[in-house]
Design an enzyme around this catalytic site. Structure first.
Site, PDB file in Angstrom:
ATOM      1  N   ARG A 168      40.038  46.436  35.492  1.00  0.00           N
ATOM      2  CA  ARG A 168      40.833  45.349  34.960  1.00  0.00           C
ATOM      3  C   ARG A 168      39.975  44.810  33.772  1.00  0.00           C
ATOM      4  O   ARG A 168      38.782  44.817  33.754  1.00  0.00           O
ATOM      5  CB  ARG A 168      41.470  44.273  35.487  1.00  0.00           C
ATOM      6  CG  ARG A 168      42.484  44.956  36.410  1.00  0.00           C
ATOM      7  CD  ARG A 168      42.940  43.777  37.477  1.00  0.00           C
ATOM      8  NE  ARG A 168      42.237  43.492  38.484  1.00  0.00           N
ATOM      9  CZ  ARG A 168      41.364  42.448  38.506  1.00  0.00           C
ATOM     10  NH1 ARG A 168      41.144  41.665  37.434  1.00  0.00           N
ATOM     11  NH2 ARG A 168      40.477  42.339  39.596  1.00  0.00           N
ATOM     12  N   LYS A 223      49.847  44.103  39.117  1.00  0.00           N
ATOM     13  CA  LYS A 223      49.148  42.562  38.688  1.00  0.00           C
ATOM     14  C   LYS A 223      49.981  41.946  37.839  1.00  0.00           C
ATOM     15  O   LYS A 223      50.110  40.838  37.743  1.00  0.00           O
ATOM     16  CB  LYS A 223      47.577  42.810  38.374  1.00  0.00           C
ATOM     17  CG  LYS A 223      46.803  43.480  39.030  1.00  0.00           C
ATOM     18  CD  LYS A 223      46.604  42.835  40.646  1.00  0.00           C
ATOM     19  CE  LYS A 223      45.448  43.652  41.338  1.00  0.00           C
ATOM     20  NZ  LYS A 223      45.445  43.033  42.629  1.00  0.00           N
ATOM     21  N   HIS A 242      48.028  36.979  46.020  1.00  0.00           N
ATOM     22  CA  HIS A 242      47.210  38.290  46.015  1.00  0.00           C
ATOM     23  C   HIS A 242      46.766  38.333  47.498  1.00  0.00           C
ATOM     24  O   HIS A 242      45.764  38.061  47.824  1.00  0.00           O
ATOM     25  CB  HIS A 242      46.288  37.808  45.194  1.00  0.00           C
ATOM     26  CG  HIS A 242      45.153  39.026  44.788  1.00  0.00           C
ATOM     27  ND1 HIS A 242      43.830  39.051  44.179  1.00  0.00           N
ATOM     28  CD2 HIS A 242      45.217  40.441  44.996  1.00  0.00           C
ATOM     29  CE1 HIS A 242      43.136  40.175  44.281  1.00  0.00           C
ATOM     30  NE2 HIS A 242      44.092  40.998  44.617  1.00  0.00           N
ATOM     31  N   CYS A 296      36.908  43.068  48.327  1.00  0.00           N
ATOM     32  CA  CYS A 296      36.248  42.336  49.619  1.00  0.00           C
ATOM     33  C   CYS A 296      36.964  42.817  50.730  1.00  0.00           C
ATOM     34  O   CYS A 296      36.792  42.057  51.731  1.00  0.00           O
ATOM     35  CB  CYS A 296      36.476  40.892  49.094  1.00  0.00           C
ATOM     36  SG  CYS A 296      35.438  40.266  48.033  1.00  0.00           S
TER      37      CYS A 296
END
Ligand code: OXD
Ligand code: MN
Length: 589
Positions: free
Chosen positions: A70, A207, A227, A251
């Site tokens: 992105r 997104k 998110h 993550c």
């Protein structure tokens, strides 16, 4: 083909007049359509077939080397007033933005096919779901949207019934990074993206729609577009609690969503069910609880680090009908990435011979795209039009120090502050420096389609009479010891932390009160079968009150960035905790 909806036809015609494609194709989402597009991409070299014995119907796509993530600096939220986009977004006035990007779209589809993709974000009959239409000139985008959304005829029928849809216009353009923009016009429910074929920039349902435009729609209509992964935890008594969890990109959201319980838990009868791994739309139900759907129908996951030990469920779903982007390949054309196994790949992500010691073989942000239904832990509840009721919300970041393994907020307002003040070390999911700590409220920094101050106020507004809101927690799986090694094993063992949270939701576990929130008593965290030292546990559950006092100075400064838009209740909550910490530090001195 055309649609029964005049506004949709008119828009397609208008885009065609601007972009001048050779053909227009309305996607129906059928298997035949997918087969013919796949053949086209194989013929053009856009896709490479992978080993048909080990990975039937799996393909590799190599993107342009400058188009692998992105691009936040080229992503804009274009509202009439800059304050509505907020300091958390790049902003351009809509008139200027349309002019700038339309100039790039002019004639950009010459010699190409324009694909019209009607899609639905969420189960097709869900009142929480919302629809959109993406126009693109990329067959790779069509193939990915088919896996990631409910795409085709059924979505078109819903759009025609509702006569409302989000408009997304995408072209890969010439892939020149200086002619690349991802622009959002929330007031017009419109997205325009050019110059990139990368998922987060090009699969506009994800997104761009489900988060940036979705968050704007959610605020107007009284729901939340987040998110977050959604995971169901079934205890040995057969009761399932659903948890929604927000972490910044890369993550471990996909790993947590597909968690495999440690042996002892599995034997005792614990099960984990995957509803979603990236995005969650939540809406208050008649019973006052928050009900959530996963607006997506597939996973666009980070490949590196996915292995038998870290995410066996993901591995099991990746051996058929998957698209891999920018991974390496072995000599017999199997997909490969760092963390998969000990084999040495033959070609790196750019298609060059792999030279060990010369950088990673797979791009650190290489991805897989696969239908959610292929995941062994997928649950039919993900298809439920009502969604699933959420018992707990978890925020988390990647923090080497300071932040304990887990803490619980005192109430909703404190929980919103915990989410708003989240911070994390940056990863490879976006271009830019990796490993720098940045505030990433609710993991939405790159994705909130409006002013964060208004967003925090929207979160606070759910706390009203009759609401039965989830408890809010914060976790940090990434705490390191003095030797630089992770203190907590993570992955499947994270269920131990989730178990404590769910006990808290049922009022079955105690906690230690601290200025930053409630922490587990050491004895209440089940570490049976785990090799972890007492010292490590102490570190994981310890509060450094001086460090936290500094953290609260930084949090207060951060909240001030949103000026008058920051809700006073949030400032007051931060001030309350900061004062408590100072008092404790004074007493200790
Ligand atoms: C993603 C991201 O691709 O957050 O999910 O970057
Ligand atoms: Mn994400």
């Amino acid at each position: 083909m055309t649609s029964k909806l005049a506004t949709l036809n008119a828009w397609v015609q208008e885009v065609a007049a601007l972009t001048q494609p050779s053909h227009i194709h309305w996607c129906d989402g059928s298997a035949e359509e997918n087969a013919s597009l796949t053949q086209l991409m194989l013929d053009r070299g856009d896709l490479i077939a992978l080993n048909a014995d080990t990975h039937p119907d799996c393909y590799l796509h190599r993107s342009h080397p400058s188009d692998v993530a992105r691009v936040e600096h080229l992503t804009f939220v274009c509202t009439k007033h800059q304050e509505d986009a907020g300091p958390n977004n790049n902003w351009m006035h809509p008139t200027e933005a349309h002019a700038e990007i339309d100039a790039l779209f002019a004639g950009c589809m010459k010699g190409r096919t324009l694909y019209v993709i009607p899609y639905c974000m969420g189960p097709i009959d869900s009142p929480i779901a919302r629809c959109g239409v993406e126009i693109t000139d990329s067959p790779y985008v069509v193939a990915n949207m088919r896996l990631m959304t409910r795409m085709g005829s059924a979505a078109l029928a819903r759009i025609e019934r509702e006569s409302q849809f989000v408009r997304g216009l995408h072209s890969t353009g010439d892939l020149d990074p200086t002619r690349r923009f991802i622009m959002h016009f929330p007031e017009e429910l419109t997205i325009k993206s050019i110059g990139s074929g990368y998922g987060g920039n090009a699969l506009l349902g994800k997104k761009c729609h489900a988060l940036r435009i979705g968050s704007w729609q959610a605020r107007k209509e009284g729901w939340l577009a987040e998110h977050m992964l959604i995971v169901g935890i079934e205890n040995p008594q057969g009761e399932t609690h659903y948890v929604a969890a927000a972490f910044p990109s890369a993550c471990g959201k996909t790993n947590l969503a597909m968690l495999i319980p440690p042996d002892g838990y599995r034997q005792a009868g614990w099960k984990v069910w995957t509803v979603g791994d990236d995005i969650c739309w939540m809406s208050p139900g008649d019973d006052g609880r928050l009900w959530a759907i996963n607006p997506e129908a597939g996973y666009f996951g980070v490949a590196p680090g996915t292995g038998a030990k870290t995410n066996a469920n993901a591995l099991a779903m990746l051996n058929r009908e998957a698209i891999f982007t920018n991974v390496a390949v072995t000599a017999d054309q199997q997909p490969w990435w760092e963390g998969l196994d000990d084999r040495v790949p033959a070609k790196d992500w750019k298609g060059n011979d792999f030279v060990p010691g010369n950088g990673p073989a797979a791009h650190p942000n290489s991805r897989f795209t696969v239908s959610a239904r292929r995941c062994p832990s997928y649950t039919e509840r993900a298809e439920d039009a009502r969604g699933v009721p959420i018992s707990a919300i978890v925020f988390g970041g990647r923090r080497e120090s300071l932040v304990p393994l887990v803490f619980e907020s005192r109430d909703w307002t404190h929980g919103v502050l915990v989410g708003a003040s989240m911070a994390s070390e940056t990863t490879a999911a976006a271009t830019g420096a990796v490993g720098v700590v940045r505030r990433d409220s609710m993991a939405m920094k790159p994705f909130c389609g409006y002013n964060f101050g208004d967003y925090f106020a929207h979160w606070l507004s759910f706390d009203k009479p009759g609401a039965k809101l989830p408890k809010i927690f914060h976790v940090n799986w990434f705490r390191k010891g003095a030797d630089g090694k992770f203190l907590w094993p993570g992955f499947g063992d994270n269920l131990r932390v989730l178990e404590w949270m769910l006990k808290r939701c049922e009022d079955r576990a105690d906690a230690v009160e601290t200025p930053i929130g409630h922490l587990p008593k050491k004895a209440d965290l089940n570490v049976e079968g785990l090799r972890i030292s007492d010292h490590a546990l102490d570190q994981l559950l310890q509060i450094d009150e001086q460090g936290w006092a500094h953290e609260f100075e930084a949090i207060t400064e951060y909240l001030d960035e949103f000026g008058g838009r920051t809700p006073p209740a949030l400032r007051a909550e931060a001030a309350r905790i900061a004062a408590l910490l100072l008092q404790r530090n004074d007493q200790a001195a």
